[in-house]
Design a protein around this motif. Structure first.
Motif, PDB file in Angstrom:
ATOM      1  N   UNK A   1       0.820  -1.207   0.000  1.00  0.00           N
ATOM      2  CA  UNK A   1       0.000   0.000   0.000  1.00  0.00           C
ATOM      3  C   UNK A   1       0.861   1.268   0.000  1.00  0.00           C
ATOM      4  N   UNK A   2       1.970   1.203   0.736  1.00  0.00           N
ATOM      5  CA  UNK A   2       2.833   2.377   0.852  1.00  0.00           C
ATOM      6  C   UNK A   2       3.667   2.613  -0.409  1.00  0.00           C
TER       7      UNK A   2
ATOM      8  N   UNK B   1       1.432   2.160   6.587  1.00  0.00           N
ATOM      9  CA  UNK B   1       2.396   2.256   7.673  1.00  0.00           C
ATOM     10  C   UNK B   1       1.918   1.544   8.922  1.00  0.00           C
ATOM     11  N   UNK B   2       0.627   1.661   9.223  1.00  0.00           N
ATOM     12  CA  UNK B   2       0.072   0.976  10.392  1.00  0.00           C
ATOM     13  C   UNK B   2       0.108  -0.534  10.191  1.00  0.00           C
TER      14      UNK B   2
ATOM     15  N   UNK C   1       7.866   2.191  -5.589  1.00  0.00           N
ATOM     16  CA  UNK C   1       8.500   3.434  -6.047  1.00  0.00           C
ATOM     17  C   UNK C   1       9.686   3.722  -5.141  1.00  0.00           C
ATOM     18  N   UNK C   2      10.873   3.668  -5.702  1.00  0.00           N
ATOM     19  CA  UNK C   2      12.092   3.911  -4.953  1.00  0.00           C
ATOM     20  C   UNK C   2      12.862   5.054  -5.597  1.00  0.00           C
ATOM     21  N   UNK C   3      13.884   5.503  -4.910  1.00  0.00           N
ATOM     22  CA  UNK C   3      14.737   6.540  -5.487  1.00  0.00           C
ATOM     23  C   UNK C   3      14.690   7.821  -4.692  1.00  0.00           C
TER      24      UNK C   3
ATOM     25  N   UNK D   1      10.777   4.423   2.368  1.00  0.00           N
ATOM     26  CA  UNK D   1       9.797   3.681   3.150  1.00  0.00           C
ATOM     27  C   UNK D   1       9.666   4.201   4.568  1.00  0.00           C
ATOM     28  N   UNK D   2      10.649   4.972   5.039  1.00  0.00           N
ATOM     29  CA  UNK D   2      10.576   5.503   6.399  1.00  0.00           C
ATOM     30  C   UNK D   2       9.855   6.845   6.457  1.00  0.00           C
ATOM     31  N   UNK D   3       9.526   7.428   5.300  1.00  0.00           N
ATOM     32  CA  UNK D   3       8.894   8.734   5.267  1.00  0.00           C
ATOM     33  C   UNK D   3       7.393   8.582   5.024  1.00  0.00           C
ATOM     34  N   UNK D   4       6.624   8.939   6.041  1.00  0.00           N
ATOM     35  CA  UNK D   4       5.172   8.846   5.955  1.00  0.00           C
ATOM     36  C   UNK D   4       4.569  10.236   6.104  1.00  0.00           C
TER      37      UNK D   4
END
Length: 509
Positions: free
Chosen positions: A200-201, A245-246, A494-496, A501-504
Motif C-alpha cells: 500500500x505504501x 504504515x500501520x 516506487x524507490x529513489x 519507506x521511512x517517510x510517511x
C-alpha cells in the motif's frame, strides 16, 4: 537519516530475527535498544526528549500511586511539563507566525523572527502514550510500572514511533513485556501484514504522490477541475500511506507476538462522517474521547453552566439547550485539539473546526433522517447505502484538502479556481505523463486499487481479517499469493530520490 527504503526493511526484519535468537528478558532489552537506536538514526538529540518524558512520567506515576491527593501538584506539573514540551517544539513558530500576521503586517514594522526549534520524531505519539498512562494511574485505573526499563520500552517501542498507533499501557504492556517463543504461524501471519503494508505504501501511496506533488507544484497550471482531482488523489494517498504504515507497524509487532490496537477499520465504507471517524485513526479518536471529551462534558463547570441555562431559558427551552451544551463544548474542544495536533498551521485548525461543524449538523438532523428512513424504505436498501458511502467519501475528500496545501490562502485559492477557472475540456486533452505518471503507472495503480478494494470488501462483509480466510487456502495457493505480493513490492514499488519507506505523511504530525 541513515535508513533507505531497503535499509529500513532490513532493519525491521533483523530486529525480528534477533528477538527470537536472544533469550528471555534480553528480548526486552533488544526492543528498547532498537527503539532508542531507531530514534537516534534520525537525530541523537531526539533521545533527550524521549528519555525526559519517560523519566518524568515514570517517576511522577510512582509518587501519585502512593498518594494522589498529596502529589496532585506533581501530577499537574508533569502533565504541563510534557505537554509543554510538545507545544513548544511543534507550535512556537505557529504562534510567532500568527503574532506577525496580527500585529506586524504593516510596512516598517519588523516581524518576530522564527526560531530554529528541533521537533523530535514521533513526539505527538509518545507524549500522548505517556500522558494517557499518567492519567490512568492518577484515576486508579492501572498500577504504576515500577521497572523503568519496562516503561521506557512502552514509550519507545520502535514500530510505533513513526506514526502510532497510540497505545494504552493496560492493553500494550501485557504482550510487550512478555518474552515470546518462536511460532511459525504467528511470524507468517505478521509477515503477510507487513508486506501488504509495504504494498500500500510503496506501490500505491508513493506512486500517487508523484501526481499529487505535480499538481501541487503547478497550482497555476492545474486549476479548476484539477483541484478536484488533487482532492481525490490526496485522500487516497493519505489512506494508503497511513494505513500501509500501520499495517507494517502492527505486522512487525505481530511477528514478535506483540499485540497493538487496530487503527483502521475500512473507513471508506462509512455511511456518515461520524462513522468515518470511528473507523479512521481509531487510537487517536479514542484518546481524545477519553481524555478530553468525557472529562470536559462531565465536569463541574459544564454541570453549573447547564443549570444556569435551564434557569435562564425556562424548563422547555432550557432543557433542550442544556442537553446540547456538554456535547457541543466537548466535541468543539476535541476537534480544535485534533486540528492543532495534526499540524501547526491555520488550515489544520480550520479543518478540525469544519469537521466539528459537519458532525454537529449531522447530529441535529439525525432525528429527521431517522423518520425519513422509516417512511422511505428504499433508504435502507443497498443502492442508497452505496450513495451514502460515496457521499461520505467525497465530503472527506473536500475536508482533507484543507490539510493538503501548505497555507490556508492556497486552500481558498484552489477552491475558488474550481468555480472561476474550470476547463473540463482541457483536462481530457492533457496526457497522463504531464502528471509525472506513465500509462504503466496508471495500470499498476488500477490493478492495485482493485486488490485493496477486494480485500477490504471481503473483510467488511465477513468482519474477519483476510489472513483468517487465507488459513483455509491450500498451502501452494498461499505460498504463491505471498511470493507474488513480495515480488510486486520489490518490482513495482516506487524507490529513489524523494521516496523512502521511512517517510510517511503522518511523520509531520
Amino acid at each position: 537519516m541513515l535508513f533507505t527504503s531497503y535499509g529500513f526493511i532490513a532493519f525491521l526484519f533483523l530486529v525480528v530475527v534477533l528477538y527470537y535468537l536472544v533469550p528471555g528478558k534480553l528480548k526486552l532489552i533488544l526492543l528498547l535498544a532498537a527503539g532508542l537506536g531507531f530514534c537516534a538514526t534520525y537525530d541523537p538529540r531526539y533521545l533527550i526528549f524521549l528519555l525526559t518524558t519517560a523519566i518524568t512520567v515514570w517517576g511522577a506515576a510512582l509518587l501519585i500511586e502512593k498518594d494522589g491527593k498529596k502529589f496532585q501538584f506533581i501530577f499537574v506539573l508533569t502533565l504541563l511539563f510534557n505537554l509543554g514540551i510538545l507545544a513548544v517544539t511543534k507550535y512556537t513558530n505557529f504562534a510567532i507566525d500568527t503574532l506577525n500576521f496580527l500585529f506586524f503586517r504593516s510596512e516598517g514594522r519588523t516581524p518576530v523572527p522564527f526560531l530554529n526549534i528541533l521537533v523530535p520524531l514521533g513526539i505527538s505519539f509518545y507524549t500522548f502514550q505517556a500522558v494517557a498512562y499518567l492519567i490512568d494511574v492518577h484515576r486508579g485505573d492501572i498500577k504504576a510500572e515500577r521497572n523503568f526499563l519496562h516503561f521506557a520500552l512502552y514509550v519507545s517501542f520502535f514500530p510505533t514511533l513513526v506514526q502510532g498507533p497510540i497505545g494504552r499501557y493496560h492493553t500494550l504492556a501485557p504482550s510487550l513485556l512478555t518474552p515470546h517463543r518462536f511460532d511459525t504461524h504467528v511470524v507468517a501471519r505478521g509477515f503477510v501484514r507487513v508486506i501488504y503494508g509495504f504494498f500500500k505504501k510503496l506501490v500505491i501511496a508513493d506512486r500517487l504522490a508523484i501526481a499529487v506533488n505535480t499538481l501541487a507544484e503547478g497550482t497555476g497550471e492545474y486549476p479548476g477541475g484539477y483541484v478536484l482531482l488533487r482532492m481525490l488523489l490526496f485522500t487516497l494517498q493519505l489512506y494508503m500511506d497511513f494505513s500501509g504504515g500501520i499495517d507494517m507497524t502492527i505486522g512487525i509487532a505481530e511477528m514478535m507476538g506483540i499485540r497493538l490496537d487496530e487503527n483502521f477499520k475500512r473507513p471508506f465504507f462509512s455511511n456518515s462522517l461520524a462513522e468515518y471517524w470511528r473507523r479512521w485513526h481509531i487510537t487517536m479518536g479514542t484518546w481524545f474521547r477519553d481524555y478530553i471529551f468525557y472529562p470536559v462534558s462531565s465536569s463541574d463547570a459544564i454541570y453549573k453552566l447547564t443549570k444556569r441555562v435551564k434557569k435562564t431559558f425556562g424548563p422547555k427551552a432550557g432543557k433542550a439547550i442544556s442537553k446540547r451544551i456538554p456535547l457541543y463544548i466537548g466535541t468543539f474542544l476535541v476537534w480544535l485539539a485534533t486540528g492543532i495536533w495534526h499540524g501547526a498551521r491555520w488550515n489544520f485548525v480550520v479543518w478540525g473546526l469544519l469537521n466539528f461543524v459537519f458532525l454537529m449538523i449531522s447530529q441535529e438532523f439525525h432525528p429527521l433522517t431517522a423518520k425519513m428512513h422509516k417512511k422511505m424504505p428504499f433508504m435502507d436498501g443497498p443502492v442508497y447505502g452505496i450513495f451514502m458511502k460515496i457521499r461520505t467519501f467525497l465530503l472527506v475528500c473536500v475536508l482533507n484538502f484543507f490539510i493538503c496545501p501548505e497555507t490556508l490562502r492556497e486552500v481558498t485559492d484552489c477552491f475558488a479556481s474550481v468555480f472561476s477557472k474550470n476547463d473540463w475540456a482541457r483536462m481530457g486533452s492533457i496526457p497522463v505523463s504531464s502528471l509525472g505518471l506513465t500509462v504503466f503507472d496508471v495500470i499498476v495503480l488500477g490493478v492495485s486499487f482493485a486488490v485493496v478494494f477486494a480485500v477490504s470488501l471481503i473483510q467488511e462483509i465477513t468482519k474477519e481479517d483476510i489472513r483468517t480466510h487465507m488459513k483455509k487456502w491450500a498451502y501452494p495457493v498461499k505460498a504463491v499469493a505471498v511470493i507474488t505480493l513480495v515480488l510486486v513490492v520489490l518490482l513495482f514499488g516506487v524507490y529513489g530520490i524523494g521516496f523512502d519507506a521511512t517517510q510517511f505523511i503522518y511523520n509531520r504530525y
